[in-house]
Scaffold this active site. Structure first.
Site, PDB file in Angstrom:
ATOM      1  N   CYS A   1     -17.355   1.332 -19.832  1.00  0.00           N
ATOM      2  CA  CYS A   1     -18.667   1.190 -19.202  1.00  0.00           C
ATOM      3  C   CYS A   1     -19.383  -0.101 -19.625  1.00  0.00           C
ATOM      4  O   CYS A   1     -20.121  -0.690 -18.839  1.00  0.00           O
ATOM      5  CB  CYS A   1     -19.548   2.391 -19.531  1.00  0.00           C
TER       6      CYS A   1
ATOM      7  N   GLU B   1       0.821  -1.215   0.000  1.00  0.00           N
ATOM      8  CA  GLU B   1       0.000   0.000   0.000  1.00  0.00           C
ATOM      9  C   GLU B   1       0.851   1.259   0.000  1.00  0.00           C
ATOM     10  O   GLU B   1       0.499   2.250  -0.637  1.00  0.00           O
ATOM     11  CB  GLU B   1      -0.963   0.002   1.190  1.00  0.00           C
TER      12      GLU B   1
ATOM     13  N   TYR C   1      -6.160   7.004   4.022  1.00  0.00           N
ATOM     14  CA  TYR C   1      -6.342   5.948   3.039  1.00  0.00           C
ATOM     15  C   TYR C   1      -5.608   4.671   3.444  1.00  0.00           C
ATOM     16  O   TYR C   1      -6.182   3.573   3.477  1.00  0.00           O
ATOM     17  CB  TYR C   1      -5.876   6.378   1.640  1.00  0.00           C
TER      18      TYR C   1
ATOM     19  N   ASP D   1      -9.152   6.089  -1.943  1.00  0.00           N
ATOM     20  CA  ASP D   1      -8.066   6.691  -2.716  1.00  0.00           C
ATOM     21  C   ASP D   1      -8.661   7.350  -3.964  1.00  0.00           C
ATOM     22  O   ASP D   1      -9.879   7.486  -4.079  1.00  0.00           O
ATOM     23  CB  ASP D   1      -7.010   5.633  -3.077  1.00  0.00           C
TER      24      ASP D   1
END
Length: 460
Positions: free
Chosen positions: A208, A46, A129, A147
């Site tokens: 999409c 991370e 975060y 994030d």
DNA sequence: AAAGCGGGGTA
DNA sequence: TACCCAGCTTT
């Protein structure tokens, strides 16, 4: 909001969570830190993933874990090893903070990454975060991990036009993201949210048609998915012209070049580099214009002398650029020859300093003479005389040295033999093999490799 | 609240 | 080439 609208909103949220989680189980990428649920691996990944793409991080992650397999190994390592392992990844304070935090974990939590919010949040380099990511991914705690990916996904799906560059927007998004976490699935759901942002709901051309939640995406239904999220853009980086010295050693230093270490804090803290200084704009020239070659060499010579480095520029070698988020360096790199007679590397003893100052005085005088005659001839080599450091004949050398706007290399040893701990700027003569021991920003890594390639006859 | 802090990707 | 990405710390 009417009761009906509230109910629709609720259904929209449930739809989102259910379908996203299902999609993730089918589509998730096989990433190194997903192969175990080791909190240390999650944590390291991370930190690396902050501002950095997955593809870039993967090789670094493998090397890092191999070199520092546990919190304790990281805590006990020399800082320069950690920095070297991070070399090229950027934002080097992440590496220093990570090691600082590993020491926190070792000392305060017995080497185990803590799993409560306050403790995780207290670790150096861990903000809202990353705390949420560690708690949810490693410990399956129902904490939001918001994030940029998540803000983009949520702003589109829920058609939120808040500016995501503003602080309060993140708070709002975190509240929403927390509501969306399905009971008992925080780890998978938070990763799913980010995975969707990385693979489908991308910044430019979102895919999409393959999106698992497209049917209820308010942004897409309104046809404005590509104009979301709303975000104020950062101001452009400022350009900075700099003169860099690639100093070729002679005698005992033959085959080596001089590098220096940057200060303890600030830009590229504690990384190694070729020495370089700002190139003042030529008088009367357009801002940002390059200094004429002779003037640049003269200026660089002065900077070298003042830094206590006995070397003389010989020729322009190449230009290099280094882009930060807030500055663009243009480096004009000059090959320089070490001048024998004065021992390098530093630090200087008091007597050595006196010698250098004497030489600096000679250089200043020489400059004044050259500059004066050049002025008389109407050429353009007088552009070093910016305010505060005009080296006119008879100028007081001490005042020139002290008021010069150039930041000197801090290579002096104080009279009692101690060094300035804050700004100690070590210098070293290195060959290609030595490069493995020092961490360089990318631009210097490339310059040095390129230089040694030429020296070894591998390239033109 | 704003600025400082790298490097690589895509259009 | 121009533009985009983006979390934490410090000020």
């Amino acid at each position: 909001m009417t009761q009906q609208e509230q109910q629709e909103q609720q259904e929209s949220k449930l739809f989102f969570s259910r379908h996203l989680l299902e999609w993730y189980h089918q589509q998730k990428r096989d990433l190194p830190w997903r192969r175990h649920r080791n909190p240390y691996y999650i944590w390291v990944s991370e930190i690396m993933l902050q501002q950095t793409r997955v593809d870039t991080v993967i090789p670094y992650f493998h090397r890092f874990i191999e070199r520092f397999p546990t919190v304790e190994a990281l805590a006990d390592a020399p800082e320069e090893d950690v920095l070297k392992c991070w070399e090229g990844l950027g934002y080097y304070s992440r590496a220093r903070n990570l090691q600082h935090a590993a020491r926190q974990v070792k000392e305060q939590y017995g080497g185990n990454v803590p799993n409560d919010r306050d403790a995780v949040f207290s670790l150096k380099g861990v903000g809202p975060y990353t705390a949420g990511a560690i708690l949810s991914i490693a410990f399956n705690r129902p904490e939001p991990a918001v994030d940029g990916n998540v803000m983009r996904v949520l702003s589109r799906y829920f058609l939120m036009e808040d500016d995501i560059a503003k602080g309060p927007t993140r708070i709002k998004m975190e509240r929403l993201a927390a509501e969306l976490i399905p009971e008992g699935s925080a780890s998978h759901f938070n990763q799913a949210l980010m995975e969707l942002g990385a693979l489908v709901c991308t910044p430019k051309s979102p895919r999409c048609l393959t999106c698992p939640v497209m049917e209820h995406c308010a942004g897409r239904l309104a046809g404005c998915e590509t104009s979301l999220p709303v975000k104020t853009k950062a101001k452009p980086p400022r350009p900075e012209e700099r003169l860099a010295a690639l100093i070729e050693g002679r005698g005992a230093h033959a085959g080596r070049v001089l590098i220096r270490q940057r200060p303890m804090s600030g830009l590229l803290a504690r990384m190694w580099e070729l020495p370089h200084w700002p190139a003042p704009p030529a008088e009367g020239a357009a801002p940002g214009a390059r200094l004429a070659d002779a003037a640049a060499q003269d200026r660089l010579r002065r900077s070298l002398v003042k830094a206590g480095i006995s070397a003389r520029p010989s020729e322009h070698w190449m230009a290099a650029e280094h882009t930060f988020s807030h500055i663009i360096w243009t480096l004009q790199v000059y090959r320089c020859r070490e001048e024998e007679g004065l021992p390098l590397p530093m630090p200087l003893a008091a007597e050595g300093l006196a010698v250098y100052r004497a030489e600096a005085a000679a250089a200043v005088t020489a400059y004044s003479l050259e500059g004066a005659s050049a002025n008389g001839a109407g050429t353009a080599s007088s552009d070093i005389g910016e305010a505060g450091m005009t080296p006119s004949r008879g100028a007081d050398l001490e005042s020139v040295l002290l008021t010069d706007s150039i930041v000197p290399l801090e290579v002096e040893v104080f009279a009692d033999g101690t060094e300035n701990p804050e700004d100690m700027g070590a210098v070293r003569w290195i060959n290609r093999e030595d490069m493995a021991r020092y961490a360089f920003p990318n631009v210097f890594l490339k310059l040095l490799n390129s230089y040694f390639d030429v020296q070894e006859g591998r390239k033109e």
